[in-house]
Write a protein that holds these residues in place. Structure first.
Motif, PDB file in Angstrom:
ATOM      1  N   MET A   1      16.032  -6.147   7.490  1.00 13.53           N
ATOM      2  CA  MET A   1      15.932  -6.536   9.004  1.00 13.53           C
ATOM      3  C   MET A   1      14.457  -5.546   9.391  1.00 13.53           C
ATOM      4  N   THR A   2      13.945  -5.944  10.703  1.00  9.48           N
ATOM      5  CA  THR A   2      12.912  -5.656  10.960  1.00  9.48           C
ATOM      6  C   THR A   2      13.258  -4.487  12.302  1.00  9.48           C
ATOM      7  N   ASN A   3      13.928  -3.627  11.930  1.00  8.28           N
ATOM      8  CA  ASN A   3      13.876  -2.414  12.553  1.00  8.28           C
ATOM      9  C   ASN A   3      12.448  -1.747  13.364  1.00  8.28           C
ATOM     10  N   LEU A   4      11.724  -1.766  13.907  1.00  8.84           N
ATOM     11  CA  LEU A   4      10.310  -1.883  14.511  1.00  8.84           C
ATOM     12  C   LEU A   4      10.498  -0.361  15.265  1.00  8.84           C
TER      13      LEU A   4
ATOM     14  N   PHE B   1      -3.828  10.115   9.704  1.00 12.92           N
ATOM     15  CA  PHE B   1      -3.765   8.985   9.641  1.00 12.92           C
ATOM     16  C   PHE B   1      -1.838   8.250   8.964  1.00 12.92           C
ATOM     17  N   ILE B   2      -1.294   7.600  10.258  1.00 14.96           N
ATOM     18  CA  ILE B   2      -0.099   7.097   9.951  1.00 14.96           C
ATOM     19  C   ILE B   2       0.159   5.594   9.405  1.00 14.96           C
ATOM     20  N   TRP B   3       0.356   5.173   8.437  1.00 16.52           N
ATOM     21  CA  TRP B   3       0.701   3.854   7.904  1.00 16.52           C
ATOM     22  C   TRP B   3       1.962   3.190   9.427  1.00 16.52           C
ATOM     23  N   LEU B   4       2.766   2.644   9.392  1.00 16.57           N
ATOM     24  CA  LEU B   4       3.590   1.265  10.034  1.00 16.57           C
ATOM     25  C   LEU B   4       3.507   0.529   9.235  1.00 16.57           C
ATOM     26  N   LEU B   5       4.845  -0.303   8.478  1.00 15.60           N
ATOM     27  CA  LEU B   5       4.702  -0.730   7.067  1.00 15.60           C
ATOM     28  C   LEU B   5       5.724  -1.692   7.479  1.00 15.60           C
ATOM     29  N   ASP B   6       5.955  -3.232   8.058  1.00 17.93           N
ATOM     30  CA  ASP B   6       7.012  -3.918   7.323  1.00 17.93           C
ATOM     31  C   ASP B   6       7.614  -4.262   6.490  1.00 17.93           C
ATOM     32  N   CYS B   7       8.969  -3.619   5.916  1.00 22.34           N
ATOM     33  CA  CYS B   7       9.489  -3.805   4.421  1.00 22.34           C
ATOM     34  C   CYS B   7      10.293  -4.917   4.781  1.00 22.34           C
ATOM     35  N   SER B   8      10.500  -5.271   6.293  1.00 19.13           N
ATOM     36  CA  SER B   8      11.130  -6.485   6.112  1.00 19.13           C
ATOM     37  C   SER B   8      11.378  -7.610   4.962  1.00 19.13           C
ATOM     38  N   TYR B   9      12.887  -8.312   4.857  1.00 20.19           N
ATOM     39  CA  TYR B   9      12.792  -8.620   3.699  1.00 20.19           C
ATOM     40  C   TYR B   9      11.712 -10.337   3.573  1.00 20.19           C
ATOM     41  N   SER B  10      11.345 -10.824   5.265  1.00 18.28           N
ATOM     42  CA  SER B  10      10.156 -11.473   5.054  1.00 18.28           C
ATOM     43  C   SER B  10       8.877 -10.871   4.291  1.00 18.28           C
TER      44      SER B  10
ATOM     45  N   THR C   1      14.967  -2.317   7.604  1.00 25.22           N
ATOM     46  CA  THR C   1      16.924  -2.049   7.674  1.00 25.22           C
ATOM     47  C   THR C   1      16.795  -0.716   8.704  1.00 25.22           C
ATOM     48  N   SER C   2      16.297  -0.261   8.072  1.00 29.29           N
ATOM     49  CA  SER C   2      15.956   0.997   9.030  1.00 29.29           C
ATOM     50  C   SER C   2      14.831   1.387   9.159  1.00 29.29           C
ATOM     51  N   ALA C   3      14.669   2.537   9.446  1.00 27.16           N
ATOM     52  CA  ALA C   3      12.755   3.605   9.301  1.00 27.16           C
ATOM     53  C   ALA C   3      13.138   4.737   8.283  1.00 27.16           C
ATOM     54  N   ARG C   4      12.377   5.018   7.545  1.00 30.53           N
ATOM     55  CA  ARG C   4      12.231   6.090   6.473  1.00 30.53           C
ATOM     56  C   ARG C   4      10.475   6.149   6.306  1.00 30.53           C
ATOM     57  N   TRP C   5      10.485   7.950   6.182  1.00 30.16           N
ATOM     58  CA  TRP C   5       9.268   7.937   5.813  1.00 30.16           C
ATOM     59  C   TRP C   5       9.234   7.359   4.836  1.00 30.16           C
ATOM     60  N   HIS C   6       7.792   7.138   4.833  1.00 30.08           N
ATOM     61  CA  HIS C   6       7.719   6.665   2.565  1.00 30.08           C
ATOM     62  C   HIS C   6       6.890   8.081   2.308  1.00 30.08           C
TER      63      HIS C   6
END
Length: 220
Positions: free
Chosen positions: A83-86, A8-17, A58-63
């Motif tokens: 930013m929102t680098n989906l 199970f993998i969460w992909l979470l938007d963590c942009s400033y919005s 701004t980039s994607a990373r493993w949390h």
């Protein structure tokens, strides 16, 4: 009975919005959903539920990069960045959906995407990379749109099934309900066989429910 992994993998938007109440409620909702995920896992002893998290800004990373059994999983709050680098996040996930590192014998993985905005990079390339992997094509996919500014078209394309719709979360209460549903129904769908089932719900158990409007003062 053999114990087969469910990734199970969460992909979470963590942009400033997502700054402020949205990210706070997202952290709270996932933290509160973990015990329910454990309960679902215990009800399916043939499946071993493993959790991971990717954040994208701004980039994607493993949390949480290493797959952790749900019984040992502790939620660590995510923070907002830029930013929102989906597309970058989807590409990152696609590398994990190869076999190896995914075992050949596993249950369908679950990809749960949560976003409140519009991608700022080439998200289509990332989605294409996921669709090019065997496990990506088989994955149970869930998408949650936070607020009115979320790009539902992107989330719909991520689902890859016109019969499924992103789940709308327009308030803290709806977000909590959406996270709870994604954390449990999708895991059940991935953990149980579908083909040949006589249960009509089992044929599409992860179809998102319609969340009722609520009377929250806060509406995103």
């Amino acid at each position: 009975m053999a114990n087969r992994p469910v990734h199970f993998i969460w992909l979470l938007d963590c942009s400033y919005s997502m700054q402020g109440e949205k990210i706070g409620q997202l952290n709270y909702a996932i933290r509160e959903a973990i015990p329910e995920m454990r309960s679902v896992a215990h009800d399916n002893p043939a499946a071993q539920l493993l959790l991971r998290t990717i954040t994208f800004s701004t980039s994607a990373r493993w949390h949480h990069q290493t797959p952790v059994p749900v019984d040992d999983f502790t939620w660590q709050d995510v923070q907002v960045d830029g930013m929102t680098n989906l597309g970058e996040a989807l590409t990152l996930v696609s590398r994990e959906l190869q076999s190896p590192p995914m075992p050949q014998r596993a249950l369908k993985p679950v990809l749960a995407l949560v976003s409140d905005g519009v991608p700022t990079d080439d998200w289509k390339s990332g989605l294409k990379a996921i669709d090019a992997t065997p496990w990506g094509r088989k994955a149970v996919r869930v998408a949650i749109a936070i607020g009115a500014d979320a790009d539902r078209t992107v989330l719909q394309d991520f689902l890859g099934n016109p019969e499924l719709q992103p789940l709308d979360a327009n308030s803290p209460k709806q977000l909590a309900a959406a996270i709870r549903w994604a954390s449990t129904a999708a895991v059940k769908a991935a953990s149980q066989p579908v083909a040949g089932s006589s249960d009509p719900l089992a044929k599409q158990p992860y179809a998102p429910p319609v969340l009722d409007d609520d009377d929250d003062d806060d509406v995103w």
